[in-house]
Enzyme design. Structure first.
Site, short mmCIF file in Angstrom:
data_model
loop_
_atom_site.label_atom_id
_atom_site.label_comp_id
_atom_site.label_asym_id
_atom_site.label_seq_id
_atom_site.Cartn_x
_atom_site.Cartn_y
_atom_site.Cartn_z
N GLU A 245 0.73 -1.04 -0.07
CA GLU A 245 0.05 -0.15 -0.12
C GLU A 245 0.97 1.35 0.08
O GLU A 245 0.55 2.11 0.50
CB GLU A 245 -0.98 -0.05 1.14
CG GLU A 245 -2.19 1.01 0.87
CD GLU A 245 -3.00 0.79 2.02
OE1 GLU A 245 -3.77 -0.34 2.08
OE2 GLU A 245 -3.60 1.62 2.48
N ARG A 249 -2.82 0.43 -3.67
CA ARG A 249 -3.86 -0.59 -2.91
C ARG A 249 -4.71 0.24 -2.06
O ARG A 249 -5.83 -0.22 -1.71
CB ARG A 249 -2.87 -1.20 -1.98
CG ARG A 249 -3.71 -2.24 -1.17
CD ARG A 249 -2.89 -3.52 -0.61
NE ARG A 249 -3.53 -4.45 0.14
CZ ARG A 249 -3.27 -5.57 0.56
NH1 ARG A 249 -2.03 -5.91 0.48
NH2 ARG A 249 -4.18 -6.23 0.93
N ASN A 253 -9.73 0.69 0.01
CA ASN A 253 -10.25 1.12 1.33
C ASN A 253 -11.54 2.17 0.87
O ASN A 253 -11.80 2.68 1.71
CB ASN A 253 -9.32 1.89 2.08
CG ASN A 253 -8.43 0.84 2.67
OD1 ASN A 253 -8.99 -0.29 3.29
ND2 ASN A 253 -7.26 1.08 3.13
N HIS A 273 -18.53 -5.11 9.93
CA HIS A 273 -17.66 -4.21 9.14
C HIS A 273 -17.98 -3.91 7.82
O HIS A 273 -17.94 -2.83 7.20
CB HIS A 273 -16.50 -5.26 8.99
CG HIS A 273 -15.09 -4.38 8.07
ND1 HIS A 273 -14.30 -3.53 8.54
CD2 HIS A 273 -14.90 -4.85 6.81
CE1 HIS A 273 -13.74 -3.11 7.59
NE2 HIS A 273 -13.89 -4.13 6.48
P1 NAD Z 1 -16.11 -12.59 11.06
O1 NAD Z 1 -14.91 -13.17 10.90
O2 NAD Z 1 -16.59 -12.08 12.29
O3 NAD Z 1 -17.26 -13.55 10.50
C1 NAD Z 1 -18.81 -13.27 10.68
C2 NAD Z 1 -19.50 -14.02 11.63
O4 NAD Z 1 -20.00 -15.28 10.87
C3 NAD Z 1 -18.86 -14.72 12.77
O5 NAD Z 1 -19.92 -14.74 13.94
C4 NAD Z 1 -18.50 -15.87 12.34
O6 NAD Z 1 -18.25 -16.79 13.62
C5 NAD Z 1 -19.63 -16.32 11.49
N1 NAD Z 1 -19.20 -17.47 10.44
C6 NAD Z 1 -18.12 -17.28 9.81
N2 NAD Z 1 -18.12 -18.49 8.75
C7 NAD Z 1 -19.38 -18.84 8.81
C8 NAD Z 1 -20.15 -20.00 8.22
N3 NAD Z 1 -19.76 -20.26 7.02
N4 NAD Z 1 -21.28 -20.30 8.52
C9 NAD Z 1 -21.81 -19.41 9.76
N5 NAD Z 1 -21.29 -18.75 10.52
C10 NAD Z 1 -20.14 -18.44 10.05
O7 NAD Z 1 -16.41 -11.14 9.97
P2 NAD Z 1 -15.82 -10.95 8.63
O8 NAD Z 1 -16.99 -10.23 7.91
O9 NAD Z 1 -15.75 -12.25 7.84
O10 NAD Z 1 -14.76 -10.25 8.71
C11 NAD Z 1 -14.51 -9.20 9.10
C12 NAD Z 1 -13.22 -8.77 9.55
O11 NAD Z 1 -12.23 -8.89 8.26
C13 NAD Z 1 -12.90 -7.40 10.07
O12 NAD Z 1 -12.12 -7.68 11.42
C14 NAD Z 1 -12.12 -6.73 9.18
O13 NAD Z 1 -11.33 -5.78 9.66
C15 NAD Z 1 -11.54 -7.76 8.44
N6 NAD Z 1 -10.91 -7.58 7.25
C16 NAD Z 1 -9.75 -7.56 6.63
C17 NAD Z 1 -9.24 -7.41 5.62
C18 NAD Z 1 -7.92 -7.55 5.14
O14 NAD Z 1 -7.54 -7.20 4.22
N7 NAD Z 1 -7.08 -8.24 5.94
C19 NAD Z 1 -10.17 -6.71 4.48
C20 NAD Z 1 -11.46 -6.52 4.75
C21 NAD Z 1 -12.03 -6.98 6.22
N1 GLY Z 2 -9.23 -4.66 2.25
C1 GLY Z 2 -7.94 -3.51 2.04
C2 GLY Z 2 -6.81 -4.28 1.55
O1 GLY Z 2 -6.71 -5.47 1.33
O2 GLY Z 2 -6.15 -3.49 1.00
#
Ligand code: NAD
Ligand code: GLY
Length: 374
Positions: A245, A249, A253, A273
């Site tokens: 980034e 990249r 966001n 999120h």
């Molecule tokens: P999460 O990981 O909290 O999952 C959402 C919910 O779904 C949780 O309760 C989980 O237990 C449940 N779950 C997961 N898989 C399931 C399934 N197959 N069946 C039933 N329930 C299930 O949330 P999310 O939306 O996956 O991820 C959000 C997180 O990702 C945030 O912390 C955000 O900051 C991060 N994020 C990171 C990046 C990155 O580039 N690293 C990009 C976007 C978001």
């Molecule tokens: N979700 C933003 C990144 O991966 O850069």
């Protein structure tokens, strides 16, 4: 299981990063198919990190298939939720690694959504200064975004994803079948990140999502497969040019500056999120309009699609006394901010994004309009 059928439905997207390159496998039946894990480093042991919600659904199947590759497959199930994306949870992973005598060849597997994926990746980046890890994302959001590209992190009470590392996985295994058990609110949250790729990179994809939003909400496998694949292709294209980034990249966001303020301001876990990002994209589009970069019809089009995806588009009031001040203060903690100046990802033409600052007065107008909008 019918391997032939399963294999026929497997698609692969490559992340091209020299010696850190890897494949994203997308298809049905992949979770417990041995070929999904072929080519991943061998070792004496593996540690599967998951959470207490996902464990009863999918952990046994992953452990069983990995048992043919690793003599010992250990597991740790973290408490579920964004509110647990903390040092304390990270330490539970280190406790498991050290408690089981895992060495620097141990392969870690992240089974779950973005919270599990981000924490497992950070643990893998730092345990013994780095062990290999594999992403097995089970939410739509994780399959289209968080498992890809190597951003790993935990939250700090003063800011989201503030402590972390860039660390690429060895592979990403997206089993579309796992999306069938996802709560509908989580499916919508994932669609926010799918929609994101349209305005920033591919308006034809945005039109495709508009045409297929019903099928996506109904979890049609073919529609999900295309959405995951196209999202990963766009993310691969961006990450391949700007892994850490330095510039480009940041366009990934889009919606996140406002979105992170909503998440932190409401308290992690109140708005998902993806919900915060969906609403944040409408706010960022409004700011783009206020700066004369796009017209009102673009904002209306994006807002309509986000609503059809089941996402909120009215921003929450974060402080009854000084709502604008609270939003601005939270956005100044954003990682893109420089010397306290907030940087926004804005749309400067449909399908193209830019990163720039905006006068506080215009941002304030957008916050007022977005919180009051009906
Ligand atoms: P999460 O990981 O909290 O999952 C959402 C919910 O779904 C949780 O309760 C989980 O237990 C449940 N779950 C997961 N898989 C399931 C399934 N197959 N069946 C039933 N329930 C299930 O949330 P999310 O939306 O996956 O991820 C959000 C997180 O990702 C945030 O912390 C955000 O900051 C991060 N994020 C990171 C990046 C990155 O580039 N690293 C990009 C976007 C978001
Ligand atoms: N979700 C933003 C990144 O991966 O850069």
């Amino acid at each position: 299981m019918n391997t032939q059928t399963t294999t026929a439905h497997t698609e692969q997207v490559e992340i091209a990063l020299d010696d850190r390159s890897y494949g994203i496998f997308i298809g049905t039946g992949l979770l417990d198919q041995a070929s999904s894990y072929e080519g991943i480093p061998s070792a004496a042991s593996a540690l599967v990190v998951t959470n207490q919600t996902v464990a009863p659904l999918y952990l046994r199947r992953l452990v069983d298939v990995l048992s043919s590759r690793y003599a010992a497959v250990h597991t740790v199930a973290l408490p579920d939720g964004e509110v647990y994306k903390t040092w304390e949870s990270l330490n539970l992973i280190f406790d498991a690694l050290l408690g089981h005598g895992c060495d620097r060849k141990t392969v870690m597997f992240a089974l779950g959504g973005g919270v599990v994926g981000d924490m497992t990746g950070f643990a893998a980046a730092s345990y013994m200064r780095g062990v290999p890890f594999v992403q097995v994302p089970t939410t739509l959001l994780a399959q289209v975004d968080s498992s890809v590209g190597g951003k790993t992190a935990i939250n700090h009470p003063l800011g989201k994803n503030m402590i972390g590392a860039f660390y690429q996985p060895q592979r990403v295994v997206c089993d579309l079948d796992t999306l069938q058990t996802l709560p509908v609110r989580e499916l919508s949250a994932g669609l926010a990140e799918v929609i994101k790729y349209g305005p920033i990179a591919d308006m034809a994809f945005l039109a495709w999502i508009e045409d297929h939003i019903g099928a996506l909400m109904a979890r049609d496998t073919a529609a999900l497969a295309h959405a995951v694949k196209r999202s990963c292709e766009i993310k691969a294209w961006v990450v391949g040019q700007d892994e850490r980034e330095a510039g480009l990249r940041a366009v990934l966001n889009f919606g996140h500056t406002f979105g992170h303020a909503i998440e932190a301001g409401m308290g992690y876990g109140h708005w998902l999120h993806g919900e915060a990002v969906g609403c944040g994209m409408v706010m960022a589009a409004r700011l783009s309009e206020a700066l004369g970069l796009v017209d009102r019809s673009f904002v209306d089009r994006l807002k309509a699609l986000i609503e059809r995806a089941g996402l909120p588009t009215v921003a929450p009031v974060l402080d009854a006394q000084d709502n604008v001040g609270r939003y601005l203060a939270l956005m100044r903690v954003d990682k893109k901010a420089e010397a306290g100046e907030i940087k926004f990802v804005l749309i400067d033409a449909p399908g193209r994004a830019t990163v720039r600052s905006a006068p506080d007065a215009l941002v304030a107008e957008v916050i007022r309009a977005s919180c009051a909008a009906t």
